[in-house]
Design a protein around this motif. Structure first.
Motif, short mmCIF file in Angstrom:
data_model
loop_
_atom_site.label_atom_id
_atom_site.label_comp_id
_atom_site.label_asym_id
_atom_site.label_seq_id
_atom_site.Cartn_x
_atom_site.Cartn_y
_atom_site.Cartn_z
N SER A 1 9.67 0.22 3.66
CA SER A 1 8.01 0.20 4.04
C SER A 1 7.65 -1.07 4.28
CB SER A 1 7.44 0.74 2.94
OG SER A 1 7.84 1.95 2.41
N THR A 2 6.85 -1.16 5.35
CA THR A 2 6.44 -2.57 5.49
C THR A 2 5.18 -2.99 4.48
OG1 THR A 2 6.61 -2.34 7.97
CG2 THR A 2 5.01 -4.14 7.21
N VAL A 3 5.67 -4.01 3.76
CA VAL A 3 4.73 -4.53 2.59
C VAL A 3 3.87 -5.45 3.15
CG1 VAL A 3 4.40 -5.62 0.34
CG2 VAL A 3 6.24 -3.87 0.79
N ARG A 4 2.50 -5.45 3.25
CA ARG A 4 1.71 -6.56 3.79
C ARG A 4 0.94 -7.35 2.90
NH1 ARG A 4 1.29 -4.12 8.98
NH2 ARG A 4 1.77 -2.11 8.90
N THR A 5 0.64 -8.58 3.33
CA THR A 5 0.10 -9.50 2.27
C THR A 5 -1.25 -9.95 2.78
OG1 THR A 5 1.36 -11.39 3.38
CG2 THR A 5 2.37 -10.29 1.49
N SER B 1 9.97 -5.05 1.23
CA SER B 1 9.98 -4.40 2.52
C SER B 1 11.27 -3.92 2.92
CB SER B 1 9.42 -5.11 3.72
OG SER B 1 8.08 -5.54 3.42
N THR B 2 12.29 -4.75 2.71
CA THR B 2 13.56 -4.53 2.87
C THR B 2 14.15 -3.45 2.08
OG1 THR B 2 14.28 -6.54 4.04
CG2 THR B 2 16.35 -5.48 3.20
N THR C 1 0.77 -1.39 1.56
CA THR C 1 1.34 -1.04 2.59
C THR C 1 0.57 -0.46 3.60
OG1 THR C 1 1.62 1.02 1.58
CG2 THR C 1 3.50 -0.61 1.16
N THR C 2 -0.26 0.61 3.40
CA THR C 2 -1.00 1.34 4.58
C THR C 2 -2.35 1.23 4.32
OG1 THR C 2 -0.66 3.39 3.19
CG2 THR C 2 0.92 2.62 5.29
N THR D 1 12.51 -1.22 0.29
CA THR D 1 11.93 0.05 0.32
C THR D 1 12.01 0.82 1.62
OG1 THR D 1 9.66 -0.94 0.51
CG2 THR D 1 10.51 -0.45 -1.58
N ALA E 1 7.24 -10.36 -0.25
CA ALA E 1 6.90 -9.10 0.33
C ALA E 1 7.93 -8.66 1.26
CB ALA E 1 5.60 -9.47 1.03
N ALA E 2 8.70 -9.64 2.08
CA ALA E 2 9.85 -9.42 3.11
C ALA E 2 10.99 -8.65 2.23
CB ALA E 2 10.04 -10.48 3.70
#
Length: 211
Positions: free
Chosen positions: A98-102, A93-94, A156-157, A96, A89-90
């Protein structure tokens, strides 16, 4: 005969267990996405509902859950050790921006009211309250020896909204359009708008053209 049936049952159970893990490769010792280069395919983003509640009217009250499917971040194609989900996920995120959440999906606190206003069909009182996310899925390759490949899916959202089943037009939001499918009934769609633009004038045969 009893021993034979027991043997067949054991073989069948073993076959089902093997089928559940088929295709999942093992990770080489010491391979860790947080300490290696990770290559990503172009991510695919899609709206996904996680919960829909059906209300008997737009006045609110107690709704009936018609969909409840929480999302969990996952890795396919490889038996990922503990810590891989967070590391992937980290990395994504880097890659894209976008903050990828788990973790579990958390919606903003606050009160929510059902839709009011004009209805295209007053005989349809039902309304929906929906929750959902934008999922993100991408294939990855981790530079280990040998390289490790798989598919990572997370979100993500978040999104939250309401749908009045009496509205003839579909909602503009993708999650709202998905939620509307859970309406027990909806009005017929509006007829297409007439094209009132004037037609180009065609001169009759033999007409003179000024030069």
């Amino acid at each position: 005969m009893g021993a034979t049936l027991a043997t067949l049952a054991a073989v069948a159970a073993a076959g089902c267990a093997a089928a559940g893990t088929a295709g999942a490769a093992a990770v080489p010792a010491g391979c860790d996405p947080s300490g290696a280069t990770v290559h990503w395919s172009t991510p695919v983003r899609q709206p996904r509902l996680t919960r829909v509640d059906l209300f008997a009217s737009d006045a609110g009250g107690t709704g009936t859950v018609v969909l409840d499917e929480p999302i969990t971040a996952s890795v396919a194609g490889v038996t990922a050790p503990d810590g891989w989900v967070a590391a992937l996920a980290a990395s994504l995120s880097t890659a894209t921006g976008s903050t990828v959440r788990t973790g579990p999906v958390r919606l903003p606190d606050g009160g929510y009211s059902m839709l009011g206003g004009a209805q295209d069909d007053p005989s349809i009182p039902e309304s929906l309250l929906y929750q959902g996310v934008e999922t993100i899925t991408a294939d990855f390759t981790v530079d280990c020896a040998p390289p490790v490949t798989g598919t990572f899916t997370s979100w993500t959202t978040t999104g939250l909204g309401t749908v009045a089943c009496a509205q003839a037009d579909e909602p503009a939001e993708p999650l709202g359009r998905l939620a509307r499918r859970h309406c027990p009934r909806t009005p017929a769609p509006h007829p297409p708008a007439l094209d009132l633009a004037p037609s180009p004038t065609v001169p009759p045969p033999g007409a003179l053209t000024a030069t």
